[in-house]
Design a protein around this motif. Structure first.
Motif, PDB file in Angstrom:
ATOM      1  N   ILE A  28      -4.937  -2.880   0.936  1.00 25.86           N
ATOM      2  CA  ILE A  28      -4.871  -4.331   0.842  1.00 25.86           C
ATOM      3  C   ILE A  28      -4.369  -4.870   2.174  1.00 25.86           C
ATOM      4  O   ILE A  28      -3.328  -4.434   2.672  1.00 25.86           O
ATOM      5  N   TYR A  39      -9.632  -6.056   0.099  1.00 26.58           N
ATOM      6  CA  TYR A  39      -9.396  -4.751  -0.518  1.00 26.58           C
ATOM      7  C   TYR A  39     -10.446  -3.793   0.037  1.00 26.58           C
ATOM      8  O   TYR A  39     -11.644  -3.980  -0.182  1.00 26.58           O
ATOM      9  N   ALA A  81       0.757  -5.445   3.334  1.00 27.29           N
ATOM     10  CA  ALA A  81      -0.553  -6.013   3.661  1.00 27.29           C
ATOM     11  C   ALA A  81      -0.572  -6.684   5.025  1.00 27.29           C
ATOM     12  O   ALA A  81      -1.583  -6.650   5.726  1.00 27.29           O
ATOM     13  N   ASP A  88      -7.466   1.486  -2.740  1.00 27.48           N
ATOM     14  CA  ASP A  88      -7.762   0.390  -1.822  1.00 27.48           C
ATOM     15  C   ASP A  88      -6.616   0.182  -0.839  1.00 27.48           C
ATOM     16  O   ASP A  88      -5.443   0.373  -1.180  1.00 27.48           O
ATOM     17  N   GLU A 146     -11.763   0.139   0.374  1.00 30.02           N
ATOM     18  CA  GLU A 146     -11.736   1.531  -0.084  1.00 30.02           C
ATOM     19  C   GLU A 146     -11.600   2.446   1.130  1.00 30.02           C
ATOM     20  O   GLU A 146     -12.397   2.369   2.064  1.00 30.02           O
ATOM     21  N   ASN A 202       0.855  -1.187   0.000  1.00 30.86           N
ATOM     22  CA  ASN A 202       0.000   0.000   0.000  1.00 30.86           C
ATOM     23  C   ASN A 202       0.892   1.239   0.000  1.00 30.86           C
ATOM     24  O   ASN A 202       1.664   1.452   0.937  1.00 30.86           O
TER      25      ASN A 202
END
Length: 416
Positions: free
Chosen positions: A377, A321, A289, A375, A323, A240
């Motif tokens: 993750i 995932y 992640a 997103d 948002e 990310n």
């Protein structure tokens, strides 16, 4: 044999600068991997070491001596290419015998060495077969055998597994690593596959656009990447990468403002001191992640909020995932080429919140246009699993948070 590249450049006719001022030291007996995307210059570096490409400038040292002017045959190196490059009219035995025939050694001793090496490579039952009757993996083993039988001081491998299927690559990378380590020869291995690099290498050098981005052990490269590009390239699932602005707040620490959300590095965190000089400046936050977990305790202010968009089942784990409304960053934004005129940073919610006057922020590189969904993750290996559409609160492991400056380089010093 140790290998030293001292300020090496390679410029092709027409001005293509394939390798920029490369400085590397490869230790004797080391399995060293050159890693990077296609076109990054890694094969060019290998060919310069082998003597198949001339250096435009700089020096190449082999075993303590300058080797710029040495012919390939005088460098005591052996090379395995992507396609194996076997002689189609010669048997497996004949291909492996060929280097010994050139040296006109004892034929009986040569045949004995071929049998011994073929047994180690699992080729002893195929010695009389022609390359056209072998599988891709078997042909690569023959190519390795032909290179190793000379007992070179330096073994060069140019993406030897890239044309094979995934299962065979996994099998052969274990065999290759074990075999070259058993010989004790220094090995330089070129690949674009991060899994090959991480599982085989003693050390890794990451190249991009002919420039050395980072070098270190697999653990160092993964946990302490020097640049955004390295962090993203060695990451599965994708790391990310979140756009933020750093604000030094006297009674709190350094607040990493991501617009609708923020995280705070307290003043007792060594990274906070390093970020003081970036007050009001854009930064990139990297969170892997597995550094995000679903929070079950009371809020601490060090969480991120998201809305689960989709879930993926990977057998041993789920990937979710979520948002989060946080702008994401594309590693391609940070290039080695000169940047375009800067775009000013807009005042943030944190600035308004604390009402502090701030110096003009340093300019951001021009953004290249990035349309990836914002997103977060995160991995789910144990505990309850959210459903699509659920809101989640994700605790962030701040010790594993990576912070990069506006040029894509780590803010906090990397200890190597």
């Amino acid at each position: 044999m140790d290998v030293v590249l001292d300020g090496v450049n390679k410029i092709y006719p027409g001005g293509q600068h394939a390798v920029h001022d490369l400085r590397l030291r490869i230790e004797d007996g080391e399995l060293f991997v050159l890693l990077g995307p296609s076109g990054c210059g890694k094969s060019t570096v290998l060919r310069m070491i082998a003597g198949l490409e001339e250096l435009t400038s700089g020096d190449l040292w082999l075993g303590g001596s300058v080797a710029n002017g040495l012919s390939p045959r005088d460098r005591n190196v052996a090379m395995v290419f992507q396609n194996g490059a076997l002689y189609p009219h010669r048997s497996v035995r004949g291909n492996m015998m060929f280097p010994l025939e050139i040296t006109r050694g004892d034929p009986d001793e040569a045949r004995s060495k071929v049998r011994e090496l073929a047994r180690a490579l699992g080729l002893d039952s195929m010695l009389d077969r022609l390359p056209g009757t072998l599988s891709g993996g078997q042909r690569q083993r023959v190519a390795m055998g032909r290179a190793l039988i000379r007992e070179p001081a330096l073994f060069l491998m140019d993406e030897p597994l890239s044309s094979l299927d995934a299962g065979l690559r996994a099998e052969l990378r274990v065999e290759i690593a074990a075999l070259v380590r058993a010989t004790g020869a220094t090995t330089v291995y070129v690949t674009h596959d991060q899994v090959e690099a991480m599982t085989m290498a003693d050390r890794i050098a990451v190249l991009r656009e002919g420039v050395l981005e980072d070098v270190g052990t697999p653990e160092q490269i993964y946990h302490d990447p020097a640049t955004v590009f390295v962090a993203a390239f060695l990451s599965s699932p994708p790391i990310n990468l979140l756009r933020a602005t750093a604000w030094a707040v006297q009674d709190q620490g350094v607040v990493l403002d991501m617009g609708s959300q923020h995280l705070t590095l307290p003043w007792d965190d060594p990274r906070a001191s390093a970020l003081i000089s970036h007050h009001g400046a854009p930064v990139t936050i990297g969170v892997r992640a597995d550094a995000l977990t679903q929070a079950t305790s009371e809020p601490t202010g060090q969480e991120l909020i998201g809305h689960v968009r989709t879930l993926e089942f990977h057998g041993h784990e789920w990937l979710a995932y979520a948002e989060a409304g946080i702008p994401s960053v594309d590693p391609a934004e940070f290039t080695q080429r000169p940047i375009q005129p800067p775009t000013p940073v807009q005042p943030s919610r944190i600035r308004a919140l604390f009402g502090r006057s701030t110096p003009e922020p340093e300019p951001e590189p021009e953004r290249t246009g990035h349309h990836r969904r914002t997103d977060l993750i995160f991995r789910i290996t144990t505990g309850p699993r959210p459903a699509r559409g659920d809101d989640v609160r994700l605790a962030v492991d701040l010790e594993r948070l990576l912070v990069f400056d506006s040029k894509g380089r780590r803010v906090d010093p990397v200890a190597r």
